[in-house]
Design an enzyme around this catalytic site. Sequence first.
Site, PDB file in Angstrom:
ATOM      1  N   ARG A  87     -11.927  -2.120  -8.061  1.00 58.72           N
ATOM      2  CA  ARG A  87     -11.871  -3.554  -7.781  1.00 58.72           C
ATOM      3  C   ARG A  87     -13.046  -3.940  -6.885  1.00 58.72           C
ATOM      4  NH1 ARG A  87      -6.608  -5.867  -4.831  1.00 58.72           N
ATOM      5  NH2 ARG A  87      -7.449  -4.877  -2.979  1.00 58.72           N
TER       6      ARG A  87
ATOM      7  N   HIS B 181      -3.477   6.168  11.601  1.00 50.33           N
ATOM      8  CA  HIS B 181      -3.797   7.454  10.972  1.00 50.33           C
ATOM      9  C   HIS B 181      -2.576   8.327  10.783  1.00 50.33           C
ATOM     10  CE1 HIS B 181      -7.898   6.752  10.718  1.00 50.33           C
ATOM     11  NE2 HIS B 181      -8.136   6.741  12.004  1.00 50.33           N
TER      12      HIS B 181
ATOM     13  N   ARG C 258       3.017 -13.702   2.238  1.00 49.01           N
ATOM     14  CA  ARG C 258       3.528 -12.325   2.141  1.00 49.01           C
ATOM     15  C   ARG C 258       3.602 -11.609   3.484  1.00 49.01           C
ATOM     16  NH1 ARG C 258      -1.405  -9.321  -1.243  1.00 49.01           N
ATOM     17  NH2 ARG C 258      -1.101  -7.383  -0.113  1.00 49.01           N
TER      18      ARG C 258
ATOM     19  N   ARG D 264      -9.064   0.221  -4.150  1.00 54.52           N
ATOM     20  CA  ARG D 264      -9.316  -0.894  -3.220  1.00 54.52           C
ATOM     21  C   ARG D 264     -10.596  -0.588  -2.435  1.00 54.52           C
ATOM     22  NH1 ARG D 264      -3.309  -0.881  -2.726  1.00 54.52           N
ATOM     23  NH2 ARG D 264      -2.604  -3.033  -2.996  1.00 54.52           N
TER      24      ARG D 264
ATOM     25  N   ASN E  98       1.753  -8.371  -5.531  1.00 60.18           N
ATOM     26  CA  ASN E  98       1.845  -8.647  -4.092  1.00 60.18           C
ATOM     27  C   ASN E  98       1.365 -10.070  -3.818  1.00 60.18           C
ATOM     28  OD1 ASN E  98       2.303  -5.931  -4.224  1.00 60.18           O
ATOM     29  ND2 ASN E  98       0.376  -5.319  -3.283  1.00 60.18           N
ATOM     30  N   ASP E  99       0.221 -10.414  -4.385  1.00 61.69           N
ATOM     31  CA  ASP E  99      -0.291 -11.772  -4.215  1.00 61.69           C
ATOM     32  C   ASP E  99       0.384 -12.737  -5.176  1.00 61.69           C
ATOM     33  OD1 ASP E  99      -2.089 -11.946  -2.067  1.00 61.69           O
ATOM     34  OD2 ASP E  99      -3.554 -10.765  -3.180  1.00 61.69           O
TER      35      ASP E  99
ATOM     36  N   GLU F  55      -3.233 -12.675 -10.198  1.00 62.88           N
ATOM     37  CA  GLU F  55      -2.595 -12.806  -8.883  1.00 62.88           C
ATOM     38  C   GLU F  55      -2.258 -14.243  -8.545  1.00 62.88           C
ATOM     39  OE1 GLU F  55      -4.433  -9.701  -5.913  1.00 62.88           O
ATOM     40  OE2 GLU F  55      -6.064 -10.686  -6.966  1.00 62.88           O
TER      41      GLU F  55
ATOM     42  N   CYS G 294      -0.687  -3.370 -10.740  1.00 64.44           N
ATOM     43  CA  CYS G 294      -1.033  -2.546  -9.579  1.00 64.44           C
ATOM     44  C   CYS G 294      -0.381  -3.056  -8.297  1.00 64.44           C
ATOM     45  CB  CYS G 294      -2.541  -2.443  -9.417  1.00 64.44           C
ATOM     46  SG  CYS G 294      -3.336  -4.039  -9.241  1.00 64.44           S
TER      47      CYS G 294
HETATM   48  C1  PEP Z   1      -1.755  -7.386  -5.267  1.00 63.83           C
HETATM   49  O1  PEP Z   1      -2.013  -8.490  -4.771  1.00 63.83           O
HETATM   50  O2  PEP Z   1      -0.718  -7.134  -5.907  1.00 63.83           O
HETATM   51  C2  PEP Z   1      -2.698  -6.266  -5.093  1.00 63.83           C
HETATM   52  C3  PEP Z   1      -2.513  -5.110  -5.681  1.00 63.83           C
HETATM   53  O3  PEP Z   1      -3.737  -6.483  -4.257  1.00 63.83           O
HETATM   54  P1  PEP Z   1      -3.645  -6.362  -2.655  1.00 63.83           P
HETATM   55  O4  PEP Z   1      -2.288  -5.881  -2.307  1.00 63.83           O
HETATM   56  O5  PEP Z   1      -4.740  -5.431  -2.280  1.00 63.83           O
HETATM   57  O6  PEP Z   1      -3.902  -7.788  -2.270  1.00 63.83           O
HETATM   58 MG    MG Z   2      -4.046  -8.932  -4.062  1.00 66.16          MG
END
Ligand code: PEP
Ligand code: MG
Length: 592
Positions: free
Chosen positions: A349, A206, A484, A313, A473-474, A450, A521
């Site tokens: 999402r 937090h 990751r 999210r 990210n994925d 992704e 994103c």
């Molecule tokens: C991503 O994978 O780039 C993404 C935005 O989703 P998350 O980070 O929630 O897996």
């Molecule tokens: Mg993702």
Amino acid sequence: MCLISFDNLEIKRNSVGDNMKILNLNLVASSGIAMGAAFIPTELDLTPAKHLITHPEVDTETSAFMDARDLAISQMQKMVENAPAQRDILTAHIEIAKDGSLLQGVLDKIRNDHKNAQMSLKEVEDSLAARFEVLEDPYLRERAADVHDICSRIMANLKGIPLKMYDNMEGDTIIVARELFPSDTSQMDFSMVRGFVTELGGATSHTCIIARNVGIPAAVGQAEILKEINHGDQLIFDGEKSLLLVNPTQHKITFYKNKMAKHLKRKESLKKDMHLPTVTTDDHKVEVWANVGSINDIESAMENGADGVGLFRTEFLYMENTAFPSEEEQYEIYKKGAELCQGKPLVIRTLDIGGDKSLPYYVFPVEENPFLGWRAIRMTLSNEQEDVFKAQLRALLRASAHGNIHIMYPLVISLEEFRKATVILNKCKMELEAEGLAYNKSIPTGIMIETPASVILAEDFAKEVDFFSIGTNDLTQYVLAVDRGNDKIAALYDTYHPAVLRSIQKVIEAGHKYGKHVGMCGEFAADQMATQILLGMGLDEFSISPVDVPLIKHSIREMSLKDAQNLATNALNFGTTKEVRDFLKEEGQAKL
Ligand code: PEP
Ligand code: MG
């Protein structure tokens, strides 16, 4: 200058005779520069009195507990009004206080085991928290802290101790504590708080969430830091260099005062135009949207000038609950979100759970490779979870009558998955039709890109979906086959790898070939060294954390599309990550 090491805390001490210490901060979870006096809150003695009670005392102990719990709930309800930035967290605490397991657990111990109220509360608190502490997911593990926090409040009420640790704050203050809870932060006067440093807590604690919400720097997990700092010490928190200066020299104070004045000036100048459209010097318009996880974040996104929300999210909503949230609960939240966006797009999402994210009320199958396993759309499309998926889709459709909601599916690898989701969505639409409930009949539906599969099939997808959002990210972890979350191979996880960059380019081209909007994103969208190359590749929308919106908007306004296209063409020709990075650095992107 000598270096002293305290576990994971490294301390540099000046040898020039002054008192200044420079501490290296190892986990800066919210960046920035701050200056102020250290405020170390006094720890309250909440040790429970423990004894067995006689039969006639059962009623007195029961009502003492009930009164303490009711008082805690009303105290928190008041705090919700006084500290709106912490509404989500406090509301979750109120739910825990009202939850049957806490209430019944304590009452059973008082009535059946004849333990006094304080002892009963402590035992139930520990067993409830233990359920979270054993979970793998770090976010959920930290929810044990929520249980301790709310129970401490009830305990303080039972013991008649007022929670007033922050009344003596004066002037600019940096809070240094073992750990901070919402019951702490909700007592603080944020006109004086300039930063947080805590010994415990991780990046999803937090402390970090609040710090990012209010835009102050925070460092967590700084073991032993309380041994190095005294109440009232002068501190300079340099989040950019991950340093904490204790009792700095006059020279350092002047240096940082100048730096902060420059930052402030830049922030103010960014604020001036943050609500304006993002147009390059040669008139090319792009969108800067925000990534959010709660209603509070949506408010912050709108305040920071986001042109929409590119990723909501929803998994947090599920993770913070004690059961799968009902259609009605979700409807209220999505509707509120849509209203806050006032016609701007709100991309929501569908449940992206599994992998490293679990739920406290649901047992996931044990998998050898959870990141390649039963997660995201794979889970929601399974027959077993159809009701869960339908509840969310119906809530989203109903909320779409109140704003510009888009539905986005995570981790899609095949057209069949998208089509199956569409069949279920259409079923929901027909049900709502039959029930006479309003919804947007042409609600846009899109997918996250992704996986390598969705990159390779991007043109096929582009013919069927309304939009793409690239989840770097994925995508980075799957294109490069680099976990990751694995520290050991963290250096291999690099979105500047040419294979990832060319994947991004392919997706943008495929989307545009069929006239589809392409956003991003993943965190890469907020990387300032990447802004120009993404612009040059033709990205339509950058979806980033709310506080970064003014800066990225400002940076893009100083660029020309033509230059960006040239830069992208050159950068995409390199065959190694190093060449790409060196080139972008040389081009001065890092200085933006
Ligand atoms: C991503 O994978 O780039 C993404 C935005 O989703 P998350 O980070 O929630 O897996
Ligand atoms: Mg993702």
